[in-house]
Design an enzyme around this catalytic site. Structure first.
Site, PDB file in Angstrom:
ATOM      1  N   VAL A  99       0.584  -2.217  -3.783  1.00 47.79           N
ATOM      2  CA  VAL A  99       0.812  -3.309  -2.837  1.00 47.79           C
ATOM      3  C   VAL A  99       1.023  -2.790  -1.418  1.00 47.79           C
ATOM      4  O   VAL A  99       1.154  -3.584  -0.483  1.00 47.79           O
ATOM      5  CB  VAL A  99       2.021  -4.163  -3.269  1.00 47.79           C
ATOM      6  N   GLY A 100       1.064  -1.468  -1.229  1.00 51.32           N
ATOM      7  CA  GLY A 100       1.239  -0.909   0.106  1.00 51.32           C
ATOM      8  C   GLY A 100       1.086   0.599   0.091  1.00 51.32           C
ATOM      9  O   GLY A 100       1.410   1.259  -0.896  1.00 51.32           O
ATOM     10  N   GLY A 142       1.566   4.142   2.764  1.00 49.89           N
ATOM     11  CA  GLY A 142       2.010   4.700   4.026  1.00 49.89           C
ATOM     12  C   GLY A 142       1.651   6.167   4.118  1.00 49.89           C
ATOM     13  O   GLY A 142       0.943   6.724   3.272  1.00 49.89           O
ATOM     14  N   ALA A 143       2.159   6.808   5.169  1.00 49.27           N
ATOM     15  CA  ALA A 143       1.827   8.210   5.393  1.00 49.27           C
ATOM     16  C   ALA A 143       2.443   9.114   4.333  1.00 49.27           C
ATOM     17  O   ALA A 143       1.876  10.147   3.982  1.00 49.27           O
ATOM     18  CB  ALA A 143       2.308   8.632   6.777  1.00 49.27           C
ATOM     19  N   SER A 144       3.598   8.735   3.807  1.00 53.22           N
ATOM     20  CA  SER A 144       4.302   9.623   2.875  1.00 53.22           C
ATOM     21  C   SER A 144       4.495   9.032   1.490  1.00 53.22           C
ATOM     22  O   SER A 144       5.021   9.706   0.607  1.00 53.22           O
ATOM     23  CB  SER A 144       5.684   9.986   3.442  1.00 53.22           C
ATOM     24  N   VAL A 195       3.319   2.316  -2.541  1.00 54.34           N
ATOM     25  CA  VAL A 195       4.208   1.341  -3.165  1.00 54.34           C
ATOM     26  C   VAL A 195       3.435   0.553  -4.221  1.00 54.34           C
ATOM     27  O   VAL A 195       2.345   0.041  -3.948  1.00 54.34           O
ATOM     28  CB  VAL A 195       4.807   0.376  -2.124  1.00 54.34           C
ATOM     29  N   ASP A 246      12.061   3.530  13.087  1.00 56.68           N
ATOM     30  CA  ASP A 246      10.713   3.054  12.751  1.00 56.68           C
ATOM     31  C   ASP A 246      10.712   1.541  12.527  1.00 56.68           C
ATOM     32  O   ASP A 246      10.149   1.040  11.555  1.00 56.68           O
ATOM     33  CB  ASP A 246      10.194   3.767  11.505  1.00 56.68           C
TER      34      ASP A 246
END
Length: 710
Positions: free
Chosen positions: A390-391, A393-395, A398, A513
């Site tokens: 569902v998501g 990111g850089a690290s 999810v 952030d």
């Protein structure tokens, strides 16, 4: 919460002891389904349901449409004229559209709440909805299940669900084929419709099964108190137009509720059984079939409907009548005993389910996150299946997970392959920050964690409406539009979270952030700030803070943080200010053409055209003073001079109108900043337009948002 009006009825054609129909009973019997429903046009009772239209030969386009309607016989009270508040309501029903293989499809079917049950249109594509009324005396709300494509009415395709208010041109619509449903399949489709007046929100769920899905297929913001009259009629309408299909409805359940009392705990209301969001059972409750009509619904209508309650007398002697009376009383007593038994058993099952959830739930009573095994994590995410993502990111990535108890969670799996020794581990930072002290209603709550082998995983509560970035900037992928009231609520929620981090925690936390991607929305669109992988934790009043390599997202970074590398609460305030401007304008921090949002809003302020920054998608549906106030507070938060920025708590008071607005300069301010990161650099930067740098400017900068280099 007080229940002002509740009626539950099911369109189930049944015969309960047919001989009772002819008995001379002195006691009033409840209305049977055939007496509960008024039919119009071509509608008729058939096969344990209502057939609104009939299968016919295909009609030429010039012919009148095959129209049928069915309404509950009594008008329902929806509006309190004293307070102006509309009743909340919920409805659960199932329908099917059975096609004629030799003809094109009909227009479709609608769930309809209207002030005039006798007003309808024969126009193709209208599905029997009321004719436009130039005097505006009549009003209606309709949920379309549209199987015809009419571009002139704004249809998106010939297989969609839409919401109409006083017009056949839809307020919101969704392509159901893209969601895995086909209105033309002939299958029975179950629908849940819920309107909560306190949130001015209507939500629609659709399923092929008896289980209500976790997420609605269509959500829209609407204030029905402005459109509804005191009494409205509730029912269904369908038409075939030039096509042919049978539009069937069965198992219909409907409830209305008054607004919540602020003094009542919503959880108490759930336990009392009056919760607006309680899902209706898949089958009718025994007591629902025999509910009497509330007095406020039958007011001024009793006389006109007395004839519906009369039973024909077929037995002529008083002795036989007495025997029948005794038999009837015995039958009614037996039915009441069965109803009480089922009510008691259902309550016991509900209490048992709550107890089981409390025992097996992920959160313990002390709110301490639970350590989970890798096997449990893989089971919850189907082995980290890509369909569960569902998501990203850089690290971390999810996934949506599901626990054995049925609870939905968000599983954040950290990537260890690209970690450098000199880079701080985001998992360690986020875990330490969240476990340390973060318990706030506007922060995403950590529920569990796993550290096994090379896997590092954090488990959070699952928020069904996703990120603010997705709804605000990628609205074409969703039927949800953020209204002005929702945007204000989101801003204040984020402000509450940041005020907690900056001033109310045991230790001060700088998020570093803050952006729309890291602001999540729950099922009621309340904001929750998440992703603490870059967070810095300090003791309060800490004077010495070392410069670091600036981290974050371009467009949200404060100028002094970029140049000096020292995070403070005021660098978070700058990021918050960008989010405020995003919500007010609907624009990204940096547009695809390179336009910087902060620069663009400052330019409008200088030109005395600040209100032109308002999101055009709102179509003027906002309070002008509130919009100007939000834009001014946003500009004060992105002031180039960090000393001029307010604290987040003060900014929230300004947005609510509890504190005076700051005085912004007539021209965009510039501030000279001494760089720590580039203190040894011999390069000279010009960030101040046409001003020629001097020898004293070495290592000092007057920043602009685009950070251009001379």
């Amino acid at each position: 919460m007080q229940l002002s009006c509740q009626f539950i009825f099911w369109v189930v054609l049944f015969s309960l002891f047919p001989s009772l129909y002819s008995l001379p009973l002195p006691l009033p019997l409840p209305l049977l389904p055939t007496n509960n429903i008024s039919l119009y046009g071509n509608a008729l009772f058939r096969n344990n349901g209502i057939s609104l239209t009939q299968e016919t030969t295909c009609l030429p386009s010039s012919s009148l449409a095959d129209i049928g309607r069915a309404f509950y016989v009594f008008p329902i009270r929806f509006l309190d004229l004293k307070t102006g508040a509309a009743s909340s309501f919920s409805s659960h029903f199932s329908f099917s559209i059975i096609p004629n293989p030799l003809c094109p499809f009909g227009d479709g079917i609608v769930f309809l709440i209207t002030s005039n049950a006798d007003s309808f249109s024969f126009s193709n594509g209208y599905m029997g909805l009321p004719n436009p009324n130039p005097q505006g005396q009549d009003s209606f709300l309709a949920v379309e299940f549209d199987t015809s494509f009419n571009p002139s009415l704004g249809d998106i395709n010939g297989n969609h669900i839409a919401l109409d208010v006083n017009s056949v041109v839809s307020l919101a619509s969704i392509d159901v084929l893209s969601k895995g449903f086909d209105l033309k399949s002939g299958r029975r489709i179950r629908v849940w419709i819920e309107y909560r007046d306190s949130a001015k929100l209507i939500q629609i769920w659709v399923s092929y099964s008896q289980t209500k899905p976790p997420s609605p297929i269509l959500v829209a913001q609407i204030d029905l108190s402005k459109d509804f009259q005191e009494y409205m009629h509730v029912g269904f309408s369908a038409s075939n137009g030039p096509g042919s299909a049978m539009h069937m409805v069965d198992q219909w359940r409907f409830k209305t509720f008054t607004a919540y009392q602020p003094s009542m705990n919503p959880m108490d209301a759930i336990e009392q059984g009056y919760c607006f969001m309680c899902s209706p059972d898949s089958d009718p409750d025994p007591e629902d079939l025999f509910n009497s009509i509330p007095e406020d619904q039958t007011h001024n209508h009793k006389t006109s409907h007395k004839s519906k309650l009369k039973l024909k007398l077929k037995l002529g002697t008083m002795g036989v009548a007495l025997v029948c009376l005794i038999i009837s009383v015995a039958i009614v007593t037996a039915i009441l005993a069965v109803v009480c038994y089922f009510m008691i058993m259902r309550k016991k099952r509900r209490v048992g389910r709550r107890r089981k959830r409390s025992q097996t739930g992920l959160l313990q009573m002390n709110n301490v996150p639970t350590r989970l095994s890798l096997a449990e994590i893989k089971s919850a995410t189907l082995g980290f299946h890509r369909n569960r993502i569902v998501g990203e990111g850089a690290s971390a990535v999810v996934y949506k997970g599901s626990l054995p108890s049925g609870e939905a969670v968000a599983v954040k799996r950290f990537d260890q392959s690209n970690q450098k020794e000199f880079v701080r581990n985001p998992f360690t930072t986020e875990f330490a920050t969240m476990v340390g002290c973060l318990k706030h209603k506007h922060l995403v709550q950590l529920q569990g964690w796993c550290c096994e082998g090379s896997e590092l995983v954090l488990v959070y509560e699952y928020l069904p409406n996703g990120s603010l970035d997705r709804l605000l900037h990628r609205n074409s992928e969703s039927a949800i539009f953020l209204s002005w009231s929702l945007r204000l609520n989101i801003v204040l929620g984020v402000a509450s979270a940041l005020a907690y981090l900056h001033e109310e925690c045991a230790r001060q936390i700088i998020h570093r952030d803050v952006k729309t991607c890291n602001i999540m929305l729950d099922d009621e669109f309340n904001a929750k700030l998440g992703d603490f992988g870059l967070a810095e934790v300090y003791e309060h009043n800490c004077a010495s803070r070392e410069a670091t390599i600036p981290a974050g997202t371009i467009g949200y970074l404060a100028p002094e943080y970029v140049y000096c590398g020292v995070p403070t609460v005021k660098t978070d305030v700058y990021s918050f200010g960008v989010v405020v401007l995003e919500l007010a304008t609907g624009k990204r921090p940096v547009a695809e053409d390179g336009t910087v949002l902060v620069d663009w809003v400052w330019d409008l302020w200088v030109q005395n055209k600040l209100i032109e920054a308002a999101d055009p998608r709102l179509s003027g549906r906002y309070n002008v003073l509130e919009m100007e106030r939000l834009l001014i507070v946003g500009l004060s938060c992105v002031h180039p001079n960090h000393e001029k920025r307010p604290m987040v708590k003060e900014a929230a008071r300004m947005i609510r109108g509890e504190a005076p607005l700051p005085l912004l300069p007539p021209m965009r301010p510039t501030v000279m900043i001494r760089s720590n990161v580039f203190a040894d650099s011999q390069d000279i930067f010009n960030f101040d337009g046409d001003r020629t740098p001097t020898a004293d400017d070495s290592g000092w900068f007057s920043p602009r948002s685009h950070f251009s280099r001379a």
